[in-house]
Each structure stands twice: as C-alpha cells, then as structure tokens.
Design a protein around this motif. Structure first.
Motif, PDB file in Angstrom:
ATOM      1  N   ASP A 155      51.874  47.979  38.384  1.00  0.00           N
ATOM      2  CA  ASP A 155      51.025  47.242  37.451  1.00  0.00           C
ATOM      3  C   ASP A 155      50.536  45.928  38.051  1.00  0.00           C
ATOM      4  N   GLY A 156      51.396  45.237  38.800  1.00  0.00           N
ATOM      5  CA  GLY A 156      50.992  43.970  39.398  1.00  0.00           C
ATOM      6  C   GLY A 156      49.878  44.153  40.419  1.00  0.00           C
ATOM      7  N   ILE A 157      49.993  45.185  41.248  1.00  0.00           N
ATOM      8  CA  ILE A 157      48.965  45.447  42.251  1.00  0.00           C
ATOM      9  C   ILE A 157      47.654  45.838  41.581  1.00  0.00           C
ATOM     10  N   VAL A 158      47.743  46.668  40.536  1.00  0.00           N
ATOM     11  CA  VAL A 158      46.530  47.079  39.826  1.00  0.00           C
ATOM     12  C   VAL A 158      45.867  45.881  39.164  1.00  0.00           C
ATOM     13  N   ARG A 159      46.675  44.995  38.531  1.00  0.00           N
ATOM     14  CA  ARG A 159      46.116  43.805  37.887  1.00  0.00           C
ATOM     15  C   ARG A 159      45.404  42.928  38.911  1.00  0.00           C
ATOM     16  N   THR A 160      46.058  42.705  40.058  1.00  0.00           N
ATOM     17  CA  THR A 160      45.445  41.898  41.107  1.00  0.00           C
ATOM     18  C   THR A 160      44.181  42.562  41.637  1.00  0.00           C
ATOM     19  N   SER A 161      44.231  43.875  41.790  1.00  0.00           N
ATOM     20  CA  SER A 161      43.066  44.604  42.286  1.00  0.00           C
ATOM     21  C   SER A 161      41.902  44.505  41.317  1.00  0.00           C
ATOM     22  N   ILE A 162      42.193  44.650  40.011  1.00  0.00           N
ATOM     23  CA  ILE A 162      41.131  44.539  39.017  1.00  0.00           C
ATOM     24  C   ILE A 162      40.513  43.139  39.060  1.00  0.00           C
ATOM     25  N   GLY A 163      41.363  42.119  39.133  1.00  0.00           N
ATOM     26  CA  GLY A 163      40.854  40.752  39.213  1.00  0.00           C
ATOM     27  C   GLY A 163      39.986  40.543  40.438  1.00  0.00           C
ATOM     28  N   ALA A 164      40.436  41.049  41.598  1.00  0.00           N
ATOM     29  CA  ALA A 164      39.665  40.907  42.823  1.00  0.00           C
ATOM     30  C   ALA A 164      38.349  41.670  42.739  1.00  0.00           C
ATOM     31  N   ILE A 165      38.389  42.864  42.145  1.00  0.00           N
ATOM     32  CA  ILE A 165      37.160  43.661  41.995  1.00  0.00           C
ATOM     33  C   ILE A 165      36.164  42.943  41.087  1.00  0.00           C
ATOM     34  N   LEU A 166      36.658  42.354  40.006  1.00  0.00           N
ATOM     35  CA  LEU A 166      35.770  41.626  39.104  1.00  0.00           C
ATOM     36  C   LEU A 166      35.085  40.465  39.826  1.00  0.00           C
ATOM     37  N   LEU A 167      35.863  39.712  40.614  1.00  0.00           N
ATOM     38  CA  LEU A 167      35.278  38.592  41.347  1.00  0.00           C
ATOM     39  C   LEU A 167      34.296  39.092  42.408  1.00  0.00           C
TER      40      LEU A 167
END
Length: 257
Positions: free
Chosen positions: A102-114
C-alpha cells in the motif's frame, strides 16, 4: 482486500467520495483528465491500493454515460492504433501491483499525479507554440501512439490515471473537442472494462467494494449531466489551471502522508 466498507466511512469521508464520484461524471463529459482529483480523494480516504479497485467501476459508469453522449464522434483508426500498446502497459501495471504494497502504491500514485500535472503544463505550453500537431498516420504519429499507449496502460492499471496521458496524446494529434471526447469515451470504456478481471484477480474488487460503488455511482449521473451542460460554456483554460493545482496538492498529500 485492505479497505473500508460502506458502513465504516464517516459522514465526511462519504461526502468526499461522493464529490469525487460526481467529478468523475463531470470529467467524462466535459474535461477529460479532471478525475485525477477524484483519484487523489479516493486514495486519501481509502487505502491507496484498494482505492483503485473501488474507483474502477465508478469510472466505467462514467465511461458508459460519455459513450452514450458522444458515440458518433469517435475516431476508430486512432483507437485501433493505441490498443496493442495499452494492453502491454496494462500487463506491466498488473505485474507491478502483484508485489507493490500500500505504501509503494500510494507513493506511486502521488508521483504519477505530479508527473501528469507537469506533463499537462508542458503540453499546454507546447500547444501554444506549435503551428500544427503531429498526424496519427505518420511514422512519428505511430511511434507517439505506442509510447503514449504503454504509459497510458501502465498508469491506468496502477492508478486509474491514464486520463492525462491520453488527453495529451489526443490533443497533440489535433483532435477537436467533440472528436476528442468521443474517442476518449470509447477508449476508456474498453480499457477500463478490460481491467476488471485483472483487478478482481488481484483482490482489488470484492463484495464490499461493489457495495460502496453501488452507493457512489448515483453521484456519477448528475456529474455527467453537469459536464454535458458545461462543455460549451466552461472557461477551459481556467478550469485546467484549477485541475492542475488540485492535482499537485493531491499528489503532494499522498507523497507526504
């Protein structure tokens, strides 16, 4: 699946998800890619990995409404050119989700959004300086289609965030408003529907998530009608600026959470 059920949500959390669902309907019939804000809201309220499974059926509901609205304006040669590369991106995204927590996915989603916010800004500035966009039938156009297709497939599988990628591609290919909306509507209906077995196989869709979807999908319909009404009236540039700002805030919130 590590998620909250409908009965676990507070009033404010359900209100936030309801607004995000309404924005999905609006984005599908007015400003494609605006649902990156919905993505950030879902990932903030729900466990990030599980939020992708909850959001997917809501996106499909919005896609159906968009197809019903703009079905006569789709450009199928462009769609057939994109699908093989998108399929490859979806497979890569599925493999990623198999091992990512979940932590990696959350970070990935945040990075993708940026990343998508940056891409959108770059696309807008470049569009102002280019005299003519790349055609979809040229060699450069085919290479562009494959590149955007793979990236779009990966981002839509991992984070349901393929909208900004495909928006950039369709705009750079020279699509007018109705052609853009019609082609985008069929593209995401087919791609999102094809993701259902992958998401179910990963445990991202289950009875609890579908119950929550049943409550939230009611808000997609008024959002779609609002988008259809606004598409000829909205100040596109101002709205894109607001969406970019909200996307950046959402991405930072997920990265720093």
């Amino acid at each position: 699946m590590n998620t909250m059920t409908l009965w676990d949500l507070t009033g404010w959390e359900f209100a936030a998800l309801s607004f995000a669902a309404l924005l999905v309907g609006f984005s599908k019939t007015a400003v494609s890619g605006a649902n990156t804000v919905s993505l950030a809201v879902f990932a903030a309220v729900l466990p990030a990995r599980a939020s992708t499974g909850v959001l997917l059926p809501i996106l499909i509901a919005g896609d159906v409404l968009a197809v019903l609205t703009y079905r006569r304006h789709a450009h199928w040669p462009t769609l057939w050119r994109l699908f093989p590369a998108v399929a490859a991106g979806v497979v890569v995204g599925t493999v990623f989700l198999m091992w990512a927590d979940d932590g990696i996915v959350r970070t990935s989603i945040g990075a993708i959004l940026l990343l998508m916010a940056g891409v959108t800004v770059w696309r807008r500035r470049r569009a102002d300086t280019e005299d003519e966009p790349d055609g979809v039938a040229t060699r450069a156009g085919r290479v562009k289609a494959r590149s955007y297709g793979v990236l779009g497939g990966f981002t839509t599988m991992v984070a349901n965030a393929g909208g900004p990628v495909m928006s950039m591609y369709l705009l750079s290919a020279g699509f007018r408003k109705l052609g853009f909306l019609g082609t985008s509507a069929f593209f995401f209906l087919i791609v999102n529907t094809s993701k259902l077995p992958f998401s179910a196989g990963l445990g991202l869709i289950d009875a609890d998530s579908l119950l929550l979807d049943a409550a939230l999908v009611l808000f997609v319909v008024p959002g779609a009608f609002l988008g259809k009404w606004a598409v000829t009236r909205i100040n596109q540039r101002l709205f894109e600026q607001l969406v970019i700002a909200a996307t950046v805030v959402g991405g930072l919130q997920l990265l720093l959470r």
